[in-house]
Write an enzyme that holds these catalytic residues in place. Sequence first.
Site, short mmCIF file in Angstrom:
data_model
loop_
_atom_site.label_atom_id
_atom_site.label_comp_id
_atom_site.label_asym_id
_atom_site.label_seq_id
_atom_site.Cartn_x
_atom_site.Cartn_y
_atom_site.Cartn_z
N ARG A 235 0.86 -1.19 0.00
CA ARG A 235 0.00 0.00 0.00
C ARG A 235 0.89 1.24 0.00
O ARG A 235 1.87 1.30 0.74
CB ARG A 235 -0.91 0.05 1.24
CG ARG A 235 -1.97 -1.04 1.31
CD ARG A 235 -3.06 -0.83 0.27
NE ARG A 235 -4.15 -1.77 0.45
CZ ARG A 235 -4.19 -2.99 -0.04
NH1 ARG A 235 -3.14 -3.47 -0.70
NH2 ARG A 235 -5.24 -3.77 0.16
N GLU A 264 -4.38 5.80 -9.27
CA GLU A 264 -4.01 5.00 -10.44
C GLU A 264 -4.60 5.62 -11.70
O GLU A 264 -5.77 5.39 -12.00
CB GLU A 264 -4.47 3.56 -10.26
CG GLU A 264 -3.79 2.89 -9.08
CD GLU A 264 -4.05 1.39 -9.00
OE1 GLU A 264 -4.71 0.83 -9.90
OE2 GLU A 264 -3.58 0.78 -8.03
N HIS A 282 1.24 -0.96 -10.59
CA HIS A 282 0.40 -1.90 -9.84
C HIS A 282 0.20 -3.21 -10.61
O HIS A 282 -0.91 -3.62 -10.93
CB HIS A 282 -0.95 -1.28 -9.49
CG HIS A 282 -1.64 -1.98 -8.35
ND1 HIS A 282 -2.86 -1.58 -7.86
CD2 HIS A 282 -1.29 -3.07 -7.61
CE1 HIS A 282 -3.23 -2.37 -6.86
NE2 HIS A 282 -2.28 -3.29 -6.70
#
Length: 313
Positions: A235, A264, A282
């Site tokens: 995270r 994102e 990610h």
Amino acid sequence: MGRILVTPRSVTRSGHPSLDRLRAAGHEVVLGPAGRQPSEAELLELLPACEGYLAGVEPVSARVLAAASRLRAISRNGTGIDNVDTEAAQARGIALLRAEGANARGVAELTIGFLFALARGLPVTDARMKERKWERANGIELEGKTLGVVGCGRIGRLVSGMALGIGMKVIAQDLYPDASYRPSPDFRFAPLPELLAAADVVTLHCPPLPGHRPLIDAAALAGMKKGVFLVNTARFDLIDPAAIAAALDSGGIAALALDVFDGEPPQDWSLAAHPRVIASPHIGGFTAESIDRAMDFAVDNLLRALAATPAAH
């Protein structure tokens, strides 16, 4: 049978065979915007008519949940549910379901890939070669180095086993350490300050802290070895970006590998653009195998939950 909203980006972009099982059970599958996270406005438009929600990592606010009067279950295609207002969901009796461990191997293998990339400066040397510059960077070998694993759940254990396999020593910290887990004489549990002081590489595999306060801040960095490598595939809010940037500039941190961000795409690109940072968008659980496992788990969880709870009328 009712409508099910499906929003994970990997699925809205190209579909997935597991969705056929939802249709075979009589449900209507509604896909979110192709290849991107839905906005709150889009969720407010799509979700109120749905009884099930197979969710990605998009924020799911109390406002959205209040509008979704028919919603009975939210099934994540991953383990984290911190993108969902859990208090609002629980207050409305909405089941929150997670695909436990589905992406663990993908994240663990990316972490090990980061370790090698950091140790040998691979992104920089590759970039120089593409510029036709013959510049060799003096790397390090990982054998005999100490890896600090913060969070020793499914991912942390996989990372620990892989690191032990390449000859590293592993110190792990966990809120609930399992004394029976002893994969090697070179593995041990320790409190966080001891781990940070001893590790040559620190990798984060723990959930967010209460209040989303950073775990690795200026105080934590002060207790770490100078020139440590740091990996974060968990995270973004586990790290204090300003303190990390300062440590990168001073050499306190030799390099950082980062697969998670504050948005994102990220709201602030400065850390990703830092010359001592390896950044990826990610991709920890973004493997064909992890996607298949996560979708199968998420669909199974959703079908069970919808079969077990009465539909709203």
